[in-house]
Design an enzyme around this catalytic site. Structure first.
Site, PDB file in Angstrom:
ATOM      1  N   ILE A  80       0.810  -1.220   0.000  1.00 52.94           N
ATOM      2  CA  ILE A  80       0.000   0.000   0.000  1.00 52.94           C
ATOM      3  C   ILE A  80       0.847   1.276   0.000  1.00 52.94           C
ATOM      4  O   ILE A  80       0.292   2.375  -0.034  1.00 52.94           O
ATOM      5  CB  ILE A  80      -0.961   0.023   1.214  1.00 52.94           C
ATOM      6  N   GLY A  89       8.691   3.910   0.104  1.00 46.61           N
ATOM      7  CA  GLY A  89       9.562   5.069   0.283  1.00 46.61           C
ATOM      8  C   GLY A  89      11.007   4.642   0.102  1.00 46.61           C
ATOM      9  O   GLY A  89      11.295   3.492  -0.254  1.00 46.61           O
ATOM     10  N   GLY A  90      11.916   5.581   0.361  1.00 45.10           N
ATOM     11  CA  GLY A  90      13.328   5.264   0.182  1.00 45.10           C
ATOM     12  C   GLY A  90      13.857   4.287   1.208  1.00 45.10           C
ATOM     13  O   GLY A  90      14.816   3.557   0.939  1.00 45.10           O
ATOM     14  N   MET A  91      13.260   4.252   2.403  1.00 51.88           N
ATOM     15  CA  MET A  91      13.770   3.407   3.471  1.00 51.88           C
ATOM     16  C   MET A  91      12.927   2.162   3.730  1.00 51.88           C
ATOM     17  O   MET A  91      13.380   1.239   4.398  1.00 51.88           O
ATOM     18  CB  MET A  91      13.864   4.214   4.769  1.00 51.88           C
ATOM     19  N   LYS A 132       5.643  -2.100   8.100  1.00 49.95           N
ATOM     20  CA  LYS A 132       6.673  -1.291   7.443  1.00 49.95           C
ATOM     21  C   LYS A 132       7.928  -2.145   7.356  1.00 49.95           C
ATOM     22  O   LYS A 132       8.617  -2.359   8.355  1.00 49.95           O
ATOM     23  CB  LYS A 132       6.932  -0.003   8.215  1.00 49.95           C
ATOM     24  N   ASP A 192      10.782  14.447  12.546  1.00 53.14           N
ATOM     25  CA  ASP A 192      10.458  14.501  11.115  1.00 53.14           C
ATOM     26  C   ASP A 192       8.973  14.823  10.913  1.00 53.14           C
ATOM     27  O   ASP A 192       8.267  14.107  10.210  1.00 53.14           O
ATOM     28  CB  ASP A 192      10.821  13.181  10.432  1.00 53.14           C
TER      29      ASP A 192
END
Length: 498
Positions: free
Chosen positions: A21, A24-26, A44, A142
């Protein structure tokens, strides 16, 4: 060879991947089913290059442990951290989180700035979430629109992936744990460790962007940020004339260069909360007191006027005055007739009220009535006595094991919404603790998803939810009165149609 992630794969012998779903980069975000607790969650999964670094895995595990302590309506719940060793010896590392349905604030802002009342509400809720994290000594580091989710129950702050303890030194020299350049506080560029004021600065940037559609100092790199801070004009909200001065002031104070000049997250939340609701009440509430007897006001008001009608100071003849008086008498008679008719209608309505009252009496909301209004079934020796109107308070103490057939349960969605509304009412009244309300709502959402998709029959998840209410009652997280009402409302789910 490393086993690829794909729908159906089982991680840690517990989490079944359903579909991807986000990415990202990480990391990559998957929707998955927890087969132990039978609920849908978000996983994640860290990028393989990061998961291969034992130091990085340890840092993420500690951050997930810290984030799991945060229980707040506007913070995403972290449930678990796991690692799976693949056949080639590589490690798949993942964080298990609450699954959210909504839209990222970042995507919402691509359409332009928010109306200021909505922007203020978003800012207040993010500030409340940060205040809760700061109380536990955690700094997010962040806060950006990409990490704020707009949901049906308010905003949720996402991704504590680079969160740290207050005052902890940075773990890298490349700035990867600094955050996103345009939202990073100026003192961070000088090597100062993250503090609560660091998050408040990022919150100020977010609020400024939500109000205006732009960040105060646009930058994609640290060099661009340094240049923007050195030469850019100070931020302003002067182009928003309708914005309350208090909101503009708290936003600009949050963007102060000196961390000591910034307010706390709690102070920001308090200031914004004062402006998150409309200042004027609905017009309908103003008109209510004048509705009962509308015909009487004009008749009574004009009944005191006749003495002024025959006056001849303006030069009229006596005949004119008499004619005017005669005309006034006819009008007064007509108005008096209207008044008499209005009073008669009002009295007739009042006379009917006692006979109509029983049919309008609301039934208790916590337990369906077991006796129909007409043609009741013949009672048997084992039948309980029918409830009477003299003791309506006895209903909440009942805990039926199933809903009464034929009750107004409606669809599963309608019944679930009633349960959710009851949870919200208990939360507002202080009868249900914040973390308990969040837990019950997650369980309720998992129930509706599992039953609606046909993966499970209705009875087992209803039983689990009722048992959770009992457990939370024993922990002191729900008052006995609300626990009884919730149990009865949840039991009605059994009679609902999918």
């Amino acid at each position: 060879m490393k086993a690829a992630l794909h729908p159906g794969r089982l991680l840690a012998r517990r989490y079944r991947l359903l579909d991807q779903i986000g990415a990202g980069g990480m990391s990559v975000i998957w929707r998955a089913r927890d087969e132990v607790l039978d609920r849908v969650v978000a996983l994640k999964v860290l990028a393989p290059s990061l998961a291969a670094d034992a130091r990085f895995r340890g840092m993420v595990r500690e951050e997930a442990r810290a984030a799991a302590q945060l229980v707040h309506p506007h913070l995403t719940s972290v449930h678990d951290y796991g690692e799976t060793v693949d056949p080639d010896g590589s490690i798949t590392s993942f964080v298990v989180m609450e699954l959210l349905n909504g839209e990222e604030l970042k995507l919402r802002l691509t359409e332009g700035p928010l109306p200021w009342p909505e922007a203020v509400q978003v800012g207040a809720q993010v500030a409340e979430a940060l205040a809760a994290a700061h109380r536990l000594g955690i700094v997010h580091r962040d806060i950006t629109p990409a990490n704020v989710m707009m949901t049906g129950t308010g905003v949720k702050v996402l991704d504590f992936g680079i969160a740290t303890r207050i005052g902890a030194p940075d773990e890298d020299e490349d700035g990867d744990t600094f955050g996103t350049p345009a939202y990073v506080a100026p003192e961070r560029l000088d090597g100062a460790p993250a503090q609560p004021s660091t998050d408040v600065y990022s919150l100020g940037v977010l609020l400024h962007e939500a109000l205006t559609g732009r960040v105060p100092y646009p930058a994609d790199t640290w060099e661009q940020l340094s240049a923007a801070l050195a030469s850019g004009p100070p931020p302003t909200l002067a182009d928003l004339p309708d914005l309350p001065p208090t909101v503009a002031q708290i936003c600009l104070r949050s963007l102060a260069r000196n961390p000591a000049d910034r307010p706390t997250a709690r102070q920001v939340a308090t200031a914004l909360r004062d402006h998150s609701l409309p200042a004027n009440p609905p017009t309908a509430t103003i008109r209510v007191p004048t509705q009962p007897l509308p015909p009487q006001s004009p008749a009574i008001a004009t009944a005191s006027v006749p003495t002024a009608a025959p006056a001849t100071a303006d030069g009229r003849t006596t005949g004119d005055a008499l004619a005017a008086g005669s005309l006034w008498s006819r009008r007064r008679l007509a108005l008096l007739l209207v008044l008499v008719l209005a009073v008669g209608v009002t009295l007739a309505g009042v006379a009917l009220l006692p006979e109509q009252q029983p049919t309008r009496r609301a039934q208790p909301s916590v337990a369906p009535v077991t006796t129909p209004p007409t043609d009741p079934p013949t009672p048997t020796p084992t039948d309980p006595p029918a409830p009477t109107s003299a003791a309506p308070t006895a209903a909440p103490s009942r805990k039926p094991t199933t809903a009464v057939p034929g009750s107004n349960a409606g669809t599963l969605s309608e019944a679930a919404n009633r349960v959710d509304g009851l949870i919200g009412a208990g939360l507002s009244a202080g009868e249900i603790r914040d973390d308990v309300a969040l837990d019950l709502r997650n369980e309720l959402r998992n129930l509706t998803v599992a039953v609606s998709s046909g993966r499970e029959e209705l009875a087992p998840p209803v039983a689990r939810l009722r048992n959770k209410v009992t457990v939370r009652l024993g922990e002191g997280g729900i008052s006995p009165a609300y626990a009884s009402r919730l149990d009865a409302a949840i039991a009605e789910l059994n009679a609902a149609g999918v």
